[in-house]
Design an enzyme around this catalytic site. Sequence first.
Site, PDB file in Angstrom:
ATOM      1  N   TYR A 138       0.824  -1.209   0.000  1.00  0.00           N
ATOM      2  CA  TYR A 138       0.000   0.000   0.000  1.00  0.00           C
ATOM      3  C   TYR A 138       0.859   1.260   0.000  1.00  0.00           C
ATOM      4  O   TYR A 138       0.428   2.312  -0.484  1.00  0.00           O
ATOM      5  CB  TYR A 138      -0.872   0.045   1.262  1.00  0.00           C
ATOM      6  CG  TYR A 138      -2.192  -0.691   1.147  1.00  0.00           C
ATOM      7  CD1 TYR A 138      -2.244  -2.061   0.941  1.00  0.00           C
ATOM      8  CD2 TYR A 138      -3.387   0.000   1.288  1.00  0.00           C
ATOM      9  CE1 TYR A 138      -3.444  -2.728   0.876  1.00  0.00           C
ATOM     10  CE2 TYR A 138      -4.607  -0.665   1.224  1.00  0.00           C
ATOM     11  CZ  TYR A 138      -4.626  -2.024   1.017  1.00  0.00           C
ATOM     12  OH  TYR A 138      -5.832  -2.675   0.954  1.00  0.00           O
ATOM     13  N   LYS A 188       3.174 -15.139   2.743  1.00  0.00           N
ATOM     14  CA  LYS A 188       3.432 -15.902   1.511  1.00  0.00           C
ATOM     15  C   LYS A 188       4.946 -16.085   1.406  1.00  0.00           C
ATOM     16  O   LYS A 188       5.591 -15.700   0.423  1.00  0.00           O
ATOM     17  CB  LYS A 188       2.840 -15.110   0.324  1.00  0.00           C
ATOM     18  CG  LYS A 188       2.872 -15.806  -1.019  1.00  0.00           C
ATOM     19  CD  LYS A 188       1.818 -16.879  -1.198  1.00  0.00           C
ATOM     20  CE  LYS A 188       2.008 -17.565  -2.550  1.00  0.00           C
ATOM     21  NZ  LYS A 188       1.139 -18.750  -2.701  1.00  0.00           N
ATOM     22  N   ASP A 220      -2.802 -18.173   0.736  1.00  0.00           N
ATOM     23  CA  ASP A 220      -3.763 -18.889  -0.120  1.00  0.00           C
ATOM     24  C   ASP A 220      -4.453 -19.996   0.688  1.00  0.00           C
ATOM     25  O   ASP A 220      -5.671 -20.156   0.631  1.00  0.00           O
ATOM     26  CB  ASP A 220      -3.098 -19.418  -1.403  1.00  0.00           C
ATOM     27  CG  ASP A 220      -1.761 -20.121  -1.166  1.00  0.00           C
ATOM     28  OD1 ASP A 220      -1.268 -20.111  -0.010  1.00  0.00           O
ATOM     29  OD2 ASP A 220      -1.200 -20.678  -2.132  1.00  0.00           O
ATOM     30  N   ASP A 244      -6.544  -7.046   4.351  1.00  0.00           N
ATOM     31  CA  ASP A 244      -7.674  -6.403   3.684  1.00  0.00           C
ATOM     32  C   ASP A 244      -8.576  -7.468   3.069  1.00  0.00           C
ATOM     33  O   ASP A 244      -9.795  -7.481   3.279  1.00  0.00           O
ATOM     34  CB  ASP A 244      -7.148  -5.445   2.605  1.00  0.00           C
ATOM     35  CG  ASP A 244      -8.266  -4.778   1.825  1.00  0.00           C
ATOM     36  OD1 ASP A 244      -9.241  -4.324   2.462  1.00  0.00           O
ATOM     37  OD2 ASP A 244      -8.182  -4.711   0.584  1.00  0.00           O
TER      38      ASP A 244
HETATM   39  C1  IPM Z   1     -10.558  -1.066   3.862  1.00  0.00           C
HETATM   40  C2  IPM Z   1     -10.603  -0.520   2.462  1.00  0.00           C
HETATM   41  C3  IPM Z   1      -9.415   0.377   2.198  1.00  0.00           C
HETATM   42  C4  IPM Z   1      -8.181  -0.499   2.275  1.00  0.00           C
HETATM   43  C5  IPM Z   1      -9.424   1.156   0.863  1.00  0.00           C
HETATM   44  C6  IPM Z   1     -10.701   1.889   0.635  1.00  0.00           C
HETATM   45  C7  IPM Z   1      -8.269   2.097   0.803  1.00  0.00           C
HETATM   46  O1  IPM Z   1     -10.730  -1.550   1.536  1.00  0.00           O
HETATM   47  O2  IPM Z   1     -10.531  -0.268   4.822  1.00  0.00           O
HETATM   48  O3  IPM Z   1     -10.580  -2.293   4.031  1.00  0.00           O
HETATM   49  O4  IPM Z   1      -7.801  -1.160   1.288  1.00  0.00           O
HETATM   50  O5  IPM Z   1      -7.556  -0.506   3.333  1.00  0.00           O
HETATM   51 MN    MN Z   2     -11.100  -3.499   2.443  1.00  0.00          MN
END
Ligand code: IPM
Ligand code: MN
Length: 353
Positions: A138, A188, A220, A244
């Site tokens: 990210y 992973k 996975d 996520d």
């Molecule tokens: C979450 C969302 C966010 C993330 C996005 C909207 C940036 O999916 O809070 O889970 O990927 O963290």
């Molecule tokens: Mn999310």
Amino acid sequence: MKIAVLPGDGIGPEIVAQAVKVLDVLKKDGMQIELEAAPIGGAGFDAAGDPLPEATLELARAADAVLLGAVGGPQYDRLPREKRPERGLLRIRKELNLFANLRPALLYPELAAASTLKPEVVSGLDIMIVRELTGDVYFGQPRGIEVRHGERVGFNTMLYAESEVRRVAHVAFGIAMKRGRKLCSVEKANVLECSELWKEVVIEVAQEYPEVELSHMYVDNAAMQLVRNPKQFDVIVTGNIFGDILSDEASMLSGSIGMLPSASLDQNDKGMYEPIHGSAPDIAGRDLANPLATILSVAMMYRYTFADMATADRIENAVKKVIAQGDRTGDIWTEGCRKVSCSRMGDAVVAAM
Ligand code: IPM
Ligand code: MN
Ligand code: NAD
């Protein structure tokens, strides 16, 4: 207590309004709460040309805790990346150093039928996903889209410093100590160097928690095990992107993504509280959304930042009661239950309190 309220976009304002009703009850009962709202995401862009306006960030910094709805919407998807709603959310997480994201997947017994999985697979489910929130692919540099050898390439960098892994591992082990003392680290490492380091550091940290049974699982396999036999897990710790994805998957074990709250904490347990779901543009503006994930996020705020377990219990018990009496928004509705709107669900929780 000063709470910054950031409704955001789509269903954000609708669900946050229900959580604010809950806070208003606490206020009426004599708790010192000051709420101040500010725009974020697309609303921030509309108001100030920035998905995280300076004033919003300042408010969030000054507040004791932050309550957030959701950000994003199709009308913002063509903006330059730094102007997009999602970037505002990522920036506030990074600016406030909210590196530990707690996402509890818990099944209220009456919702077993709302899950797409068999009741016997999900009944009694109670797992905590600890997702690292300020690192990984990210935020890693370099990132971008550029032309190489006459064609466009897109690239991101999966990167973790050992200090980042260590601090989130400590949070996860600490939580495991207070629960079933089982921690599964998901990565992973069979393919990624970044994961290899993750695993090594988690094993180092484990030395300090001899009472916690540590296991390791490739992501996975973890995705498969979560639907095969989710109750094998107690606490899961994983990186930003795996967390996520796995938390959205885990939300269906609890009946609906509209049920899963979250806490994003810094080193001192200051936090931002938000449902794990997004702005749900497909149902926004129609009073259909499930506000319980947001209301349960307020309970987490009392539990983790304000260390007021009685108030956290009070909110969670009210949610339990409402579910037990058969009130359901569309996403968790099953035959024989009463279908209610987002705002009526909020009213029902207030009444139960
Ligand atoms: C979450 C969302 C966010 C993330 C996005 C909207 C940036 O999916 O809070 O889970 O990927 O963290
Ligand atoms: Mn999310
Ligand atoms: P989403 O979570 O918004 O919606 C996925 C599905 O779940 C939709 O069918 C939606 O109607 C349903 N849903 C979500 N929350 C619900 C609720 N409370 N009650 C009932 N149903 C609910 O994910 P998406 O569609 O992939 O993304 C939509 C937008 O939200 C995108 O712009 C995305 O970037 C953003 N997003 C924001 C956050 C956040 O603010 N934390 C999280 C995820 C996605």
